[in-house]
Design a protein around this motif. Sequence first.
Motif, PDB file in Angstrom:
ATOM      1  N   LEU A  97       0.968  -1.339  -0.221  1.00 54.38           N
ATOM      2  CA  LEU A  97       0.211   0.053  -0.231  1.00 54.38           C
ATOM      3  C   LEU A  97       1.034   1.364  -0.165  1.00 54.38           C
ATOM      4  N   GLY A  98       1.023   1.782  -1.081  1.00 54.66           N
ATOM      5  CA  GLY A  98       2.506   3.175  -1.016  1.00 54.66           C
ATOM      6  C   GLY A  98       3.531   2.489  -2.203  1.00 54.66           C
ATOM      7  N   LEU A  99       3.726   4.122  -3.059  1.00 51.31           N
ATOM      8  CA  LEU A  99       4.662   3.817  -3.832  1.00 51.31           C
ATOM      9  C   LEU A  99       6.238   2.767  -2.962  1.00 51.31           C
ATOM     10  N   ASN A 100       7.177   1.880  -3.469  1.00 51.58           N
ATOM     11  CA  ASN A 100       8.441   1.992  -3.115  1.00 51.58           C
ATOM     12  C   ASN A 100       8.977   2.800  -4.451  1.00 51.58           C
ATOM     13  N   ALA A 129       2.017  -0.156  -4.981  1.00 49.61           N
ATOM     14  CA  ALA A 129       0.910   0.557  -5.838  1.00 49.61           C
ATOM     15  C   ALA A 129       0.781   2.093  -5.111  1.00 49.61           C
ATOM     16  N   GLU A 130       0.493   3.724  -5.639  1.00 50.60           N
ATOM     17  CA  GLU A 130       0.401   4.291  -5.253  1.00 50.60           C
ATOM     18  C   GLU A 130      -0.646   4.519  -4.343  1.00 50.60           C
ATOM     19  N   ALA A 136      -5.586   1.873  -2.237  1.00 51.43           N
ATOM     20  CA  ALA A 136      -4.596   1.775  -3.341  1.00 51.43           C
ATOM     21  C   ALA A 136      -5.566   1.222  -4.575  1.00 51.43           C
ATOM     22  N   ASN A 137      -4.710   0.970  -6.001  1.00 53.99           N
ATOM     23  CA  ASN A 137      -5.089   0.480  -7.217  1.00 53.99           C
ATOM     24  C   ASN A 137      -4.433  -0.782  -7.654  1.00 53.99           C
ATOM     25  N   TYR A 138      -5.380  -2.062  -6.312  1.00 56.42           N
ATOM     26  CA  TYR A 138      -4.434  -3.028  -6.520  1.00 56.42           C
ATOM     27  C   TYR A 138      -4.918  -3.609  -7.676  1.00 56.42           C
ATOM     28  N   ASN A 160      19.427 -14.464 -10.863  1.00 57.10           N
ATOM     29  CA  ASN A 160      19.547 -14.168  -9.295  1.00 57.10           C
ATOM     30  C   ASN A 160      19.305 -12.799  -9.302  1.00 57.10           C
ATOM     31  N   ILE A 161      17.994 -12.394  -9.663  1.00 58.01           N
ATOM     32  CA  ILE A 161      17.768 -10.878  -9.356  1.00 58.01           C
ATOM     33  C   ILE A 161      16.900 -10.031  -8.565  1.00 58.01           C
ATOM     34  N   VAL A 162      16.404  -8.973  -8.212  1.00 51.49           N
ATOM     35  CA  VAL A 162      15.540  -7.973  -7.261  1.00 51.49           C
ATOM     36  C   VAL A 162      14.578  -7.722  -8.354  1.00 51.49           C
ATOM     37  N   LEU A 163      13.596  -7.757  -8.801  1.00 46.64           N
ATOM     38  CA  LEU A 163      13.023  -6.798  -9.744  1.00 46.64           C
ATOM     39  C   LEU A 163      11.590  -5.587  -9.278  1.00 46.64           C
ATOM     40  N   ASN A 164      11.920  -4.551  -9.029  1.00 41.46           N
ATOM     41  CA  ASN A 164      11.168  -3.318  -7.948  1.00 41.46           C
ATOM     42  C   ASN A 164       9.531  -2.636  -9.125  1.00 41.46           C
ATOM     43  N   LEU A 165       9.196  -3.615  -9.103  1.00 40.82           N
ATOM     44  CA  LEU A 165       7.386  -3.177  -9.835  1.00 40.82           C
ATOM     45  C   LEU A 165       6.283  -2.131  -9.053  1.00 40.82           C
ATOM     46  N   ASN A 166       6.947  -0.759  -9.914  1.00 40.63           N
ATOM     47  CA  ASN A 166       5.829   0.351  -9.176  1.00 40.63           C
ATOM     48  C   ASN A 166       4.685   0.254 -10.453  1.00 40.63           C
ATOM     49  N   THR A 167       2.593   1.044  -9.786  1.00 38.39           N
ATOM     50  CA  THR A 167       2.453   0.774 -10.330  1.00 38.39           C
ATOM     51  C   THR A 167       1.414   2.760  -9.521  1.00 38.39           C
TER      52      THR A 167
END
Length: 250
Positions: A97-100, A129-130, A136-138, A160-167
């Motif tokens: 709940l909220g952008l990172n 999600a913002e 938030a628009n889950y 072996n990676i981390v992906l950071n997704l924000n909407t």
Amino acid sequence: MRILLTNDDGIMAEGIYMLAKELEKEYDVTIVAPESQKSAQSHAITLHQPLIIKEVKLDGLKSKAYSISGTPADCVRAGIEAIVEDKIDLVFSGINLGLNSGMDIIYSGTVSAAVEANIYNIPSIAVSAEWMQGTANYKIAAKYAIKVLKQTQSQLLKSNIVLNLNTPYNLNDVNKELKICTIGGAILDYYFIEEQENGERTLTIRGRRETELEEGTDRYCLSKGYATLTPLRYDLNNLALMDTIKEWFK
């Protein structure tokens, strides 16, 4: 594919429920999340007391779910070490709940849970999600999470990676371009200072300062209505300074 799903908003949060609902349509999902709200815990782990694991029934979900009396990073460790018997292929963290975005990722329990998976050599995706008007628009965040998984799965599971997704909140079209971008700059909070009768002072965060958005960063693209995806690396070695520091000690 076997997925471990966690978050930092707690086992009963709407965001984790929405993501689990989408993931379990096609994948084997186990939910391991904090028993209560643990936002902004960063990468803290519990050292001086045992973690309590409880199986929880989440109505409407077929996936097994467990609450942990600890932090998001604790949840990933417990999931890998004690709960899921077979090999975990991928860890999802969210939907927060909220952008990172920007340097908020340093404080984020959501992102840190994804990083903890990386420490175990398991690829991961953090989803946020913002927050707007208390919600938030889950739905769109979950759709983008599935889209990212399907488009990257063959390569992601080899890495072996981390992906950071924000909407962003007002995004409703999953076919809109996904921006692959860098982390935005620092995000500074306003502190309200209040004097107390006993001589103490209290500091309370109340809002954020306006900062200039650098074009091409996650914060900039989010402000333009795009979902963003940022690959993260948590190697803290400053290799560029290694030789310089050695010279200081000669």
